[in-house]
Design a protein around this motif. Structure first.
Motif, mmCIF file in Angstrom:
data_model
loop_
_atom_site.group_PDB
_atom_site.id
_atom_site.type_symbol
_atom_site.label_atom_id
_atom_site.label_comp_id
_atom_site.label_asym_id
_atom_site.label_seq_id
_atom_site.Cartn_x
_atom_site.Cartn_y
_atom_site.Cartn_z
ATOM 1 N N VAL A 1 0.835 -1.210 0.000
ATOM 2 C CA VAL A 1 0.000 0.000 0.000
ATOM 3 C C VAL A 1 0.864 1.252 0.000
ATOM 4 C CG1 VAL A 1 -1.736 1.324 1.272
ATOM 5 C CG2 VAL A 1 -1.967 -1.160 1.082
ATOM 6 N N MET A 2 1.942 1.256 0.775
ATOM 7 C CA MET A 2 2.809 2.438 0.820
ATOM 8 C C MET A 2 3.535 2.630 -0.507
ATOM 9 S SD MET A 2 4.172 2.143 4.764
ATOM 10 C CE MET A 2 5.063 3.712 4.808
ATOM 11 N N ASP A 3 3.943 1.533 -1.143
ATOM 12 C CA ASP A 3 4.556 1.645 -2.478
ATOM 13 C C ASP A 3 3.550 2.203 -3.484
ATOM 14 O OD1 ASP A 3 6.902 0.626 -1.493
ATOM 15 O OD2 ASP A 3 6.716 -1.348 -2.450
ATOM 16 N N LEU A 4 2.295 1.771 -3.367
ATOM 17 C CA LEU A 4 1.247 2.273 -4.263
ATOM 18 C C LEU A 4 1.013 3.759 -4.040
ATOM 19 C CD1 LEU A 4 -0.999 1.745 -6.351
ATOM 20 C CD2 LEU A 4 -2.485 1.045 -4.452
ATOM 21 N N LEU A 5 1.011 4.185 -2.790
ATOM 22 C CA LEU A 5 0.855 5.603 -2.482
ATOM 23 C C LEU A 5 1.981 6.428 -3.116
ATOM 24 C CD1 LEU A 5 -0.257 5.434 1.256
ATOM 25 C CD2 LEU A 5 -1.429 6.751 -0.518
ATOM 26 N N GLU A 6 3.192 5.923 -3.035
ATOM 27 C CA GLU A 6 4.329 6.631 -3.636
ATOM 28 C C GLU A 6 4.192 6.698 -5.151
ATOM 29 O OE1 GLU A 6 7.893 5.841 -0.375
ATOM 30 O OE2 GLU A 6 7.965 4.832 -2.323
ATOM 31 N N GLU A 7 3.738 5.607 -5.745
ATOM 32 C CA GLU A 7 3.591 5.577 -7.202
ATOM 33 C C GLU A 7 2.523 6.560 -7.674
ATOM 34 O OE1 GLU A 7 2.951 2.291 -10.809
ATOM 35 O OE2 GLU A 7 2.826 1.675 -8.709
ATOM 36 N N ILE A 8 1.421 6.640 -6.939
ATOM 37 C CA ILE A 8 0.322 7.532 -7.340
ATOM 38 C C ILE A 8 0.653 8.994 -7.058
ATOM 39 C CG2 ILE A 8 -2.080 8.171 -6.864
ATOM 40 C CD1 ILE A 8 -2.642 5.211 -6.322
ATOM 41 N N SER A 9 1.237 9.252 -5.886
ATOM 42 C CA SER A 9 1.493 10.640 -5.479
ATOM 43 C C SER A 9 2.784 11.204 -6.072
ATOM 44 C CB SER A 9 1.568 10.730 -3.949
ATOM 45 O OG SER A 9 2.723 10.052 -3.462
ATOM 46 N N GLY A 10 3.726 10.313 -6.399
ATOM 47 C CA GLY A 10 5.025 10.782 -6.872
ATOM 48 C C GLY A 10 5.888 11.315 -5.752
ATOM 49 N N LYS A 11 5.508 11.021 -4.499
ATOM 50 C CA LYS A 11 6.256 11.507 -3.342
ATOM 51 C C LYS A 11 6.633 10.341 -2.431
ATOM 52 C CE LYS A 11 3.684 15.891 -3.256
ATOM 53 N NZ LYS A 11 2.796 16.760 -2.438
ATOM 54 N N LYS A 12 7.710 10.532 -1.674
ATOM 55 C CA LYS A 12 8.133 9.547 -0.692
ATOM 56 C C LYS A 12 7.104 9.484 0.435
ATOM 57 C CE LYS A 12 11.164 6.675 1.142
ATOM 58 N NZ LYS A 12 11.489 5.371 0.491
ATOM 59 N N ILE A 13 6.688 8.274 0.806
ATOM 60 C CA ILE A 13 5.698 8.097 1.866
ATOM 61 C C ILE A 13 6.359 7.453 3.075
ATOM 62 C CG2 ILE A 13 3.586 6.888 2.550
ATOM 63 C CD1 ILE A 13 3.018 9.155 0.661
ATOM 64 N N LYS B 1 -10.765 -0.032 -14.943
ATOM 65 C CA LYS B 1 -10.253 1.163 -15.604
ATOM 66 C C LYS B 1 -8.723 1.182 -15.619
ATOM 67 C CE LYS B 1 -14.226 4.072 -14.357
ATOM 68 N NZ LYS B 1 -14.652 5.262 -13.587
ATOM 69 N N ARG B 2 -8.172 1.850 -16.606
ATOM 70 C CA ARG B 2 -6.722 1.996 -16.676
ATOM 71 C C ARG B 2 -6.268 3.127 -15.754
ATOM 72 N NH1 ARG B 2 -4.260 -0.989 -20.337
ATOM 73 N NH2 ARG B 2 -5.468 -1.979 -22.014
ATOM 74 N N GLY B 3 -4.988 3.293 -15.633
ATOM 75 C CA GLY B 3 -4.459 4.373 -14.809
ATOM 76 C C GLY B 3 -4.403 3.981 -13.344
ATOM 77 N N ILE B 4 -4.864 4.865 -12.452
ATOM 78 C CA ILE B 4 -4.774 4.646 -11.011
ATOM 79 C C ILE B 4 -5.532 3.391 -10.594
ATOM 80 C CG2 ILE B 4 -5.457 5.554 -8.761
ATOM 81 C CD1 ILE B 4 -4.789 8.331 -9.750
ATOM 82 N N GLU B 5 -6.741 3.220 -11.106
ATOM 83 C CA GLU B 5 -7.541 2.064 -10.700
ATOM 84 C C GLU B 5 -6.892 0.754 -11.129
ATOM 85 O OE1 GLU B 5 -11.701 2.199 -11.445
ATOM 86 O OE2 GLU B 5 -11.968 4.164 -10.500
ATOM 87 N N GLU B 6 -6.209 0.752 -12.235
ATOM 88 C CA GLU B 6 -5.495 -0.452 -12.683
ATOM 89 C C GLU B 6 -4.382 -0.800 -11.695
ATOM 90 O OE1 GLU B 6 -3.612 -2.088 -16.879
ATOM 91 O OE2 GLU B 6 -3.388 0.029 -16.357
ATOM 92 N N LYS B 7 -3.685 0.194 -11.202
ATOM 93 C CA LYS B 7 -2.628 -0.031 -10.225
ATOM 94 C C LYS B 7 -3.209 -0.531 -8.902
ATOM 95 C CE LYS B 7 0.005 3.897 -12.139
ATOM 96 N NZ LYS B 7 1.001 3.157 -12.917
ATOM 97 N N ARG C 1 -5.496 -7.345 -5.400
ATOM 98 C CA ARG C 1 -5.644 -8.766 -5.727
ATOM 99 C C ARG C 1 -4.604 -9.589 -4.979
ATOM 100 N NH1 ARG C 1 -6.969 -7.106 -11.126
ATOM 101 N NH2 ARG C 1 -4.757 -7.230 -11.719
ATOM 102 N N GLU C 2 -3.424 -9.018 -4.837
ATOM 103 C CA GLU C 2 -2.338 -9.713 -4.142
ATOM 104 C C GLU C 2 -2.628 -9.855 -2.645
ATOM 105 O OE1 GLU C 2 2.558 -9.550 -3.852
ATOM 106 O OE2 GLU C 2 1.472 -8.211 -5.218
ATOM 107 N N ILE C 3 -3.281 -8.840 -2.061
ATOM 108 C CA ILE C 3 -3.587 -8.861 -0.635
ATOM 109 C C ILE C 3 -4.763 -9.793 -0.324
ATOM 110 C CG2 ILE C 3 -4.382 -7.450 1.313
ATOM 111 C CD1 ILE C 3 -2.930 -5.083 0.106
ATOM 112 N N LEU C 4 -5.672 -9.959 -1.262
ATOM 113 C CA LEU C 4 -6.937 -10.658 -1.026
ATOM 114 C C LEU C 4 -6.749 -12.060 -0.448
ATOM 115 C CD1 LEU C 4 -9.995 -10.916 -1.204
ATOM 116 C CD2 LEU C 4 -9.735 -11.565 -3.612
ATOM 117 N N GLU C 5 -5.868 -12.840 -1.005
ATOM 118 C CA GLU C 5 -5.706 -14.223 -0.558
ATOM 119 C C GLU C 5 -5.317 -14.303 0.917
ATOM 120 O OE1 GLU C 5 -3.111 -16.531 -2.954
ATOM 121 O OE2 GLU C 5 -4.154 -16.043 -4.840
ATOM 122 N N ASP C 6 -4.464 -13.413 1.380
ATOM 123 C CA ASP C 6 -4.045 -13.422 2.784
ATOM 124 C C ASP C 6 -5.216 -13.091 3.703
ATOM 125 O OD1 ASP C 6 -1.457 -13.860 1.861
ATOM 126 O OD2 ASP C 6 -0.994 -11.721 1.807
#
Length: 259
Positions: free
Chosen positions: A92-104, A175-181, A187-192
């Protein structure tokens, strides 16, 4: 009889999970800005990250007592949960960094009021599990070894993650873009998360032995899940009003039928 009652509890938790999915789905039903996504992801990041330290502390305290009051299977389950929560926080923190473009950093994550209230509701039944899930209280070895709240812990575990509702909805985003990310990460978290829920169901199958234990477990599932709905609604910027929330709660409780 016991297995039948445990099945009804699982059905109840699943009904609340469906209600939680409705709340999340209402958010994604309309176009959202980047800032809208950053808000709910910061709250989700906090939920994942806040569990890491109390789990580490608990494992360190319990380690000397493995098979001397602490069952090795229970200890293994805690280590697996630590691995899951650490992985989820990272994703989730990596995703936040990817979307915001800032270090989280952890201090950038948000603990919202309704999630704080959820910690209090859980704490009313098990301070230990509230501390593990929220980092809201110090978890001691003595508390972890308690045997008088096994039913309460199992019922809380059954509600954990809302049956994976958030992850299911996010994992199906097209949807593509943010929602795709977002979809790829959740999906990766769901199984756990589904494994956490299944753990609670398995425990309740042995702990719910009569109507009294069933009613107590059902009350815990309802109270915790009702607050989970309000936590999710706040997390996603209140996509549903109070009247709609009440309908979701009533519909989920109806899954018990006349029990």
């Amino acid at each position: 009889m016991a297995n039948r009652l445990a099945h009804h509890l699982t059905k109840l938790a699943s009904a609340y999970g469906a209600a939680e999915a409705d709340v999340v789905g209402a958010f994604f039903a309309v176009p959202r800005r980047k800032q809208d996504h950053l808000r709910w992801l910061k709250a989700q990041g906090f939920k994942e990250y806040s569990a890491i330290k109390p789990l580490l502390d608990a494992l360190a305290q319990l380690y000397p007592n493995i098979d001397k009051g602490i069952d090795r299977h229970d200890y293994t389950e805690l280590t697996e949960k630590l691995a899951d929560e650490t992985k989820h926080a990272r994703l989730v923190m990596d995703l936040l960094e990817e979307i915001s473009g800032k270090k989280i950093k952890p201090r950038d994550l948000t603990w919202l009021p309704q999630d704080r209230k959820l910690a209090k509701v859980r704490s009313g039944y098990s301070k230990t599990y509230a501390g593990l899930l929220h980092g809201s209280a110090k978890v001691t070895s003595k508390e972890m070894r308690r045997k008088d709240e096994e039913l309460e812990r199992a019922a809380i575990t059954l509600t954990e993650g809302g049956g994976g509702a958030l992850y299911q909805v996010c994992g199906k985003l097209k949807k593509r873009g943010i929602e795709e990310k977002i979809a790829a990460v959740f999906r990766e978290i769901l199984e756990d998360e589904l494994e956490h829920k299944n753990s609670g169901g398995r425990s309740l199958a042995t702990l719910v032995k009569d109507q009294a234990s069933f009613r107590r477990a059902a009350r815990i599932v309802c109270e915790v899940s009702r607050q989970r709905l309000r936590m999710r609604n706040e997390q996603f910027g209140f996509p549903m009003n109070e009247a709609q929330m009440k309908i979701l709660d009533e519909r989920a409780r109806e899954s018990l039928g006349g029990l």
